[in-house]
Each structure stands twice: as C-alpha cells, then as structure tokens.
Design a protein around this motif. Structure first.
Motif, PDB file in Angstrom:
ATOM      1  N   LEU A 169       0.836  -1.203   0.000  1.00  0.00           N
ATOM      2  CA  LEU A 169       0.000   0.000   0.000  1.00  0.00           C
ATOM      3  C   LEU A 169       0.873   1.256   0.000  1.00  0.00           C
ATOM      4  CD1 LEU A 169      -2.784  -1.099   2.515  1.00  0.00           C
ATOM      5  CD2 LEU A 169      -2.907  -1.059   0.018  1.00  0.00           C
ATOM      6  N   LEU A 170       1.756   1.392   0.974  1.00  0.00           N
ATOM      7  CA  LEU A 170       2.654   2.543   1.005  1.00  0.00           C
ATOM      8  C   LEU A 170       3.784   2.274   1.994  1.00  0.00           C
ATOM      9  CD1 LEU A 170       1.962   4.098   3.928  1.00  0.00           C
ATOM     10  CD2 LEU A 170       0.057   4.997   2.607  1.00  0.00           C
ATOM     11  N   ARG A 171       4.840   3.077   1.870  1.00  0.00           N
ATOM     12  CA  ARG A 171       5.886   3.109   2.889  1.00  0.00           C
ATOM     13  C   ARG A 171       5.746   4.420   3.640  1.00  0.00           C
ATOM     14  NH1 ARG A 171      10.692   5.590   3.907  1.00  0.00           N
ATOM     15  NH2 ARG A 171      12.064   4.445   5.353  1.00  0.00           N
ATOM     16  N   GLU A 172       5.694   4.330   4.950  1.00  0.00           N
ATOM     17  CA  GLU A 172       5.507   5.521   5.781  1.00  0.00           C
ATOM     18  C   GLU A 172       6.787   5.803   6.567  1.00  0.00           C
ATOM     19  OE1 GLU A 172       2.079   7.405   8.666  1.00  0.00           O
ATOM     20  OE2 GLU A 172       2.283   5.227   8.598  1.00  0.00           O
ATOM     21  N   PRO A 173       7.445   6.937   6.301  1.00  0.00           N
ATOM     22  CA  PRO A 173       8.662   7.261   7.059  1.00  0.00           C
ATOM     23  C   PRO A 173       8.343   7.495   8.539  1.00  0.00           C
ATOM     24  CG  PRO A 173       8.460   8.622   5.086  1.00  0.00           C
ATOM     25  CD  PRO A 173       7.138   7.942   5.276  1.00  0.00           C
ATOM     26  N   LEU A 174       9.340   7.228   9.381  1.00  0.00           N
ATOM     27  CA  LEU A 174       9.235   7.533  10.805  1.00  0.00           C
ATOM     28  C   LEU A 174      10.055   8.779  11.095  1.00  0.00           C
ATOM     29  CD1 LEU A 174       9.643   3.953  12.341  1.00  0.00           C
ATOM     30  CD2 LEU A 174       7.525   5.235  12.032  1.00  0.00           C
ATOM     31  N   GLU A 210       9.262   0.068  17.324  1.00  0.00           N
ATOM     32  CA  GLU A 210      10.242  -0.370  18.310  1.00  0.00           C
ATOM     33  C   GLU A 210      11.492  -0.903  17.619  1.00  0.00           C
ATOM     34  OE1 GLU A 210      12.326  -3.182  21.003  1.00  0.00           O
ATOM     35  OE2 GLU A 210      11.252  -3.666  19.147  1.00  0.00           O
ATOM     36  N   ARG A 211      11.317  -1.637  16.507  1.00  0.00           N
ATOM     37  CA  ARG A 211      12.466  -2.161  15.771  1.00  0.00           C
ATOM     38  C   ARG A 211      13.298  -1.016  15.187  1.00  0.00           C
ATOM     39  NH1 ARG A 211      12.158  -7.738  14.281  1.00  0.00           N
ATOM     40  NH2 ARG A 211      13.572  -7.244  12.573  1.00  0.00           N
ATOM     41  N   ALA A 212      12.623   0.035  14.711  1.00  0.00           N
ATOM     42  CA  ALA A 212      13.354   1.186  14.178  1.00  0.00           C
ATOM     43  C   ALA A 212      14.129   1.908  15.278  1.00  0.00           C
ATOM     44  CB  ALA A 212      12.381   2.146  13.500  1.00  0.00           C
ATOM     45  N   PRO A 250       5.022   7.772  12.987  1.00  0.00           N
ATOM     46  CA  PRO A 250       4.787   7.629  11.545  1.00  0.00           C
ATOM     47  C   PRO A 250       4.280   8.937  10.947  1.00  0.00           C
ATOM     48  CG  PRO A 250       3.082   6.516  12.808  1.00  0.00           C
ATOM     49  CD  PRO A 250       4.091   6.956  13.791  1.00  0.00           C
ATOM     50  N   ARG A 251       4.935   9.369   9.884  1.00  0.00           N
ATOM     51  CA  ARG A 251       4.730  10.715   9.339  1.00  0.00           C
ATOM     52  C   ARG A 251       3.296  10.986   8.903  1.00  0.00           C
ATOM     53  NH1 ARG A 251       8.852  12.250   4.796  1.00  0.00           N
ATOM     54  NH2 ARG A 251      10.219  12.098   6.618  1.00  0.00           N
ATOM     55  N   TYR A 252       2.734  10.141   8.030  1.00  0.00           N
ATOM     56  CA  TYR A 252       1.406  10.411   7.483  1.00  0.00           C
ATOM     57  C   TYR A 252       0.324  10.342   8.559  1.00  0.00           C
ATOM     58  CZ  TYR A 252       4.034   9.135   3.269  1.00  0.00           C
ATOM     59  OH  TYR A 252       4.986   9.026   2.279  1.00  0.00           O
ATOM     60  N   SER A 253       0.505   9.434   9.504  1.00  0.00           N
ATOM     61  CA  SER A 253      -0.487   9.249  10.553  1.00  0.00           C
ATOM     62  C   SER A 253      -0.459  10.380  11.577  1.00  0.00           C
ATOM     63  CB  SER A 253      -0.253   7.911  11.283  1.00  0.00           C
ATOM     64  OG  SER A 253      -0.211   6.839  10.387  1.00  0.00           O
ATOM     65  N   THR A 254       0.683  11.071  11.678  1.00  0.00           N
ATOM     66  CA  THR A 254       0.900  12.012  12.778  1.00  0.00           C
ATOM     67  C   THR A 254       0.868  13.464  12.343  1.00  0.00           C
ATOM     68  OG1 THR A 254       2.341  10.316  13.757  1.00  0.00           O
ATOM     69  CG2 THR A 254       2.449  12.499  14.717  1.00  0.00           C
ATOM     70  N   LEU A 255       1.127  13.739  11.067  1.00  0.00           N
ATOM     71  CA  LEU A 255       1.346  15.107  10.602  1.00  0.00           C
ATOM     72  C   LEU A 255       0.220  16.058  11.015  1.00  0.00           C
ATOM     73  CD1 LEU A 255       3.642  16.416   9.048  1.00  0.00           C
ATOM     74  CD2 LEU A 255       2.361  16.065   6.936  1.00  0.00           C
ATOM     75  N   ASP A 256      -1.024  15.645  10.855  1.00  0.00           N
ATOM     76  CA  ASP A 256      -2.149  16.519  11.176  1.00  0.00           C
ATOM     77  C   ASP A 256      -2.278  16.783  12.672  1.00  0.00           C
ATOM     78  OD1 ASP A 256      -2.759  16.661   8.511  1.00  0.00           O
ATOM     79  OD2 ASP A 256      -4.323  15.132   8.588  1.00  0.00           O
ATOM     80  N   VAL A 265      10.296  15.979  13.218  1.00  0.00           N
ATOM     81  CA  VAL A 265      11.542  16.281  12.518  1.00  0.00           C
ATOM     82  C   VAL A 265      12.054  15.025  11.814  1.00  0.00           C
ATOM     83  CG1 VAL A 265      13.909  17.127  12.765  1.00  0.00           C
ATOM     84  CG2 VAL A 265      12.089  18.023  14.254  1.00  0.00           C
ATOM     85  N   PRO A 266      12.367  15.112  10.500  1.00  0.00           N
ATOM     86  CA  PRO A 266      12.892  13.943   9.766  1.00  0.00           C
ATOM     87  C   PRO A 266      14.206  13.449  10.358  1.00  0.00           C
ATOM     88  CG  PRO A 266      12.146  15.640   8.252  1.00  0.00           C
ATOM     89  CD  PRO A 266      12.122  16.261   9.611  1.00  0.00           C
ATOM     90  N   LEU A 267      14.429  12.162  10.216  1.00  0.00           N
ATOM     91  CA  LEU A 267      15.633  11.503  10.718  1.00  0.00           C
ATOM     92  C   LEU A 267      16.555  11.216   9.547  1.00  0.00           C
ATOM     93  CD1 LEU A 267      16.966  10.127  13.231  1.00  0.00           C
ATOM     94  CD2 LEU A 267      15.724   8.054  12.589  1.00  0.00           C
ATOM     95  N   THR A 268      17.811  11.616   9.655  1.00  0.00           N
ATOM     96  CA  THR A 268      18.796  11.324   8.619  1.00  0.00           C
ATOM     97  C   THR A 268      19.850  10.380   9.188  1.00  0.00           C
ATOM     98  OG1 THR A 268      20.178  13.236   9.195  1.00  0.00           O
ATOM     99  CG2 THR A 268      18.476  13.569   7.536  1.00  0.00           C
ATOM    100  N   GLY A 269      20.624   9.776   8.281  1.00  0.00           N
ATOM    101  CA  GLY A 269      21.655   8.852   8.723  1.00  0.00           C
ATOM    102  C   GLY A 269      21.121   7.474   9.052  1.00  0.00           C
ATOM    103  N   LEU A 270      19.823   7.268   8.852  1.00  0.00           N
ATOM    104  CA  LEU A 270      19.201   5.981   9.137  1.00  0.00           C
ATOM    105  C   LEU A 270      17.891   5.904   8.358  1.00  0.00           C
ATOM    106  CD1 LEU A 270      19.064   3.342  10.893  1.00  0.00           C
ATOM    107  CD2 LEU A 270      17.730   4.681  12.522  1.00  0.00           C
TER     108      LEU A 270
END
Length: 308
Positions: A169-174, A210-212, A250-256, A265-270
């Motif tokens: 369905l989609l990939r949702e960034p954390l 939790e795994r992330a 999760p970005r899409y679920s939380t943004l609003d 804030v986006p996470l870089t390096g991972l």
C-alpha cells in the motif's frame, strides 16, 4: 484405495493449517471440538496417512496435509473466480467485506475508503475491525477477515506464505517527535547521534516502531532509554507534547496532529520507516466485492503518499 474427497474435507485441512488447533477451528466453524476432531480422524482413517502433527500445544500440517491445504486454496479460488466472472457479466458489485487494521492505519485509511466506496460501489458494505498485534501476528488474522492491513519495519521482508497474498500500500517514514521547546525542535533534520541520552516512549517489542528505535540505538552506538511502552499513538503524541519523552512517529499518521503541539523532525543517517500492506487469502482476493475494496484501498494509499 480410491478415496473421494469433498470440499468439507479440504476446508477442514486448510482451516487446521491456518488456525493451528481443533479448538480454534471449532470456534470459527461454530461446532464443538469433538465434532471437528471426529471429522479429522475420519478423514485420516480414509486416507491412511497423518495430516497433522503436534507442535507444542497446537497442531501443524504434515507434508500430506499441506498438499491438501494447497488444493483447498486452489478450489476456493477457482470457485471465487467463477462467481466474480458471473458478477462482472451482471455488472454487480455488492456484498460485505470484513477489513481489519491496526489503530493508526484505521485512522489513516478508513474515512477516505468509506467515502470512495460510497461514490463508486454504494452496494458494498464495509465492516471494519481493530487488530493491533506485533508485525509477525498479522498473517494469522487472514483466516478471519477478507483484508488485513498490516505493517512491518524496513529491516524485514514478508515471511513467505504461499497461501497469503501481500499487496503493498505505502511506505511511511518515521520522524522524531520532539517537544516544541526542545533544542532540536527547530532543526530541518536530526541524526541518531543527536538523540543520545534522551528518554523515549515506544511500542512493545516486535512492533515496527520499536524495531526502528533499536536500529537508531545501534547507529548511535548507545542503548536508548525507553521510559514508557504503549501501542497507542495518541498517548505517545501527548507524552511528547508535554515534554516527557521523545518518540519515533509515523509521518502520514501524525502530521495533522503535530501542528502547535509538538515538532515532527525527519531523521537522517538511518532509513527508518514502516511498510503498510494488505494481506488476504487468494480466494478472498478473487471475490469481486473484495477486489473492489482492495482497489479503492490502494487508490487511497496512493493519494496519501502523493499528498504528503
């Protein structure tokens, strides 16, 4: 010996394979465990070969049992395809679809999915259910629902299950949820090393977030300090907004929900995210009404991904 097998025989073996116990099959089929056990014994006696074997407190199929279960899936799918063909000829898309999803996916998908179905398929009834289990537990739910919306972390692949269809369905960034007054809240992005020593809230072991967080800990080179465990995202958000801890959200679920309450804030390096997928039996997917709901679910997911 020439043994004639009927659909009840094949269905029994498939249900035993999916549910893992006589008691579970009895509950699902509204029968007594004794009746199911007698049917199994009778079938094994006629075939002259064991179809199940003990697996701890439950049962698992033998190779012979798995062969019959695969045949059952093929028969059920062929019947569903025949029915779907006839319904296409009639121009009919109607019926009830049972959809299960974890909590944040329900909030993300269901309102839009209901609106889409009302516009395109008004004779479809969608029954929805919340099922919040660890990422390895979703496959076991397909026996009870037409569609199961599941999630898994970036570091895993779907377990090979030949009798389950996996539809992305989609990939949702954390992203990192931070209190508005936190020194990192104004950053365009943060790295794992920036987050060392912070208190965290996270789901229980086995959930994608939790795994992330464990991957973040490994990349930072230090263990994370989890002070709260919950699967309830609104609680995680509230803990962050009150400055009590950080969270991977999760970005899409939380943004609003974040505006004016906390920073996201986006996470870089991972690479941290979760894959959201629909799981279903092939025979369920072949049903015209289920295929219609799945089509609209995929369209809703595409719109969410494109819009965010």
């Amino acid at each position: 010996m020439d043994v004639q097998l009927g659909w009840p025989d094949l269905e029994l073996v498939r249900e035993l394979g999916d549910r893992g116990s006589v008691t579970a099959v009895a509950e699902a089929s509204h029968r007594t465990p004794s009746a199911v056990s007698q049917q199994l014994k009778s079938l094994q006696r006629r075939l002259g070969i064991p179809l199940v074997e003990r697996d701890g407190r439950g049962l698992r199929l033998t190779d012979a049992g798995r062969a019959l279960a695969d045949s059952a899936t093929g028969v059920a799918t062929a019947l569903a395809e025949a029915d779907a063909s006839w319904r296409r000829f009639l121009g009919d898309v109607s019926g009830t679809v049972r959809l299960a999803s974890f909590f944040s996916a329900s909030e993300l998908f269901i309102p839009g999915l209901v609106e889409r179905l009302a516009l395109r398929f008004p004779r479809v009834r969608l029954d929805t259910f919340d099922e919040d289990v660890s990422q390895d537990g979703f496959a076991d739910l397909v026996a009870d629902y037409d569609i199961v919306v599941a999630h898994r972390s970036d570091d895993t692949e779907p377990a090979p299950r030949p009798n389950i269809r996996v539809v992305p369905l989609l990939r949702e960034p954390l992203d990192v949820g931070l209190p508005l007054g936190h020194p990192l809240a104004g950053r365009a992005a943060v790295e794992p090393a920036d987050l060392v020593g912070e208190p965290w809230t996270a789901p229980p072991v086995g959930f994608p977030i939790e795994r992330a967080l464990l991957a973040l800990s490994a990349r930072a080179g230090q263990p994370v300090r989890v002070v709260r465990r919950t699967t309830h995202l609104p609680l995680m958000e509230r803990l962050v907004s009150r400055g009590q801890c950080l969270a991977l959200l999760p970005r899409y679920s939380t943004l609003d929900h974040a505006d004016g309450r906390f920073a996201l804030v986006p996470l870089t390096g991972l690479r941290a995210g979760r894959h959201v997928e629909a799981l279903l039996r092939p025979d369920r997917e072949a049903r015209r009404v289920v295929a219609a709901v799945l089509e609209e679910l995929r369209a809703e997911a595409a719109q969410i991904s494109a819009g965010r």
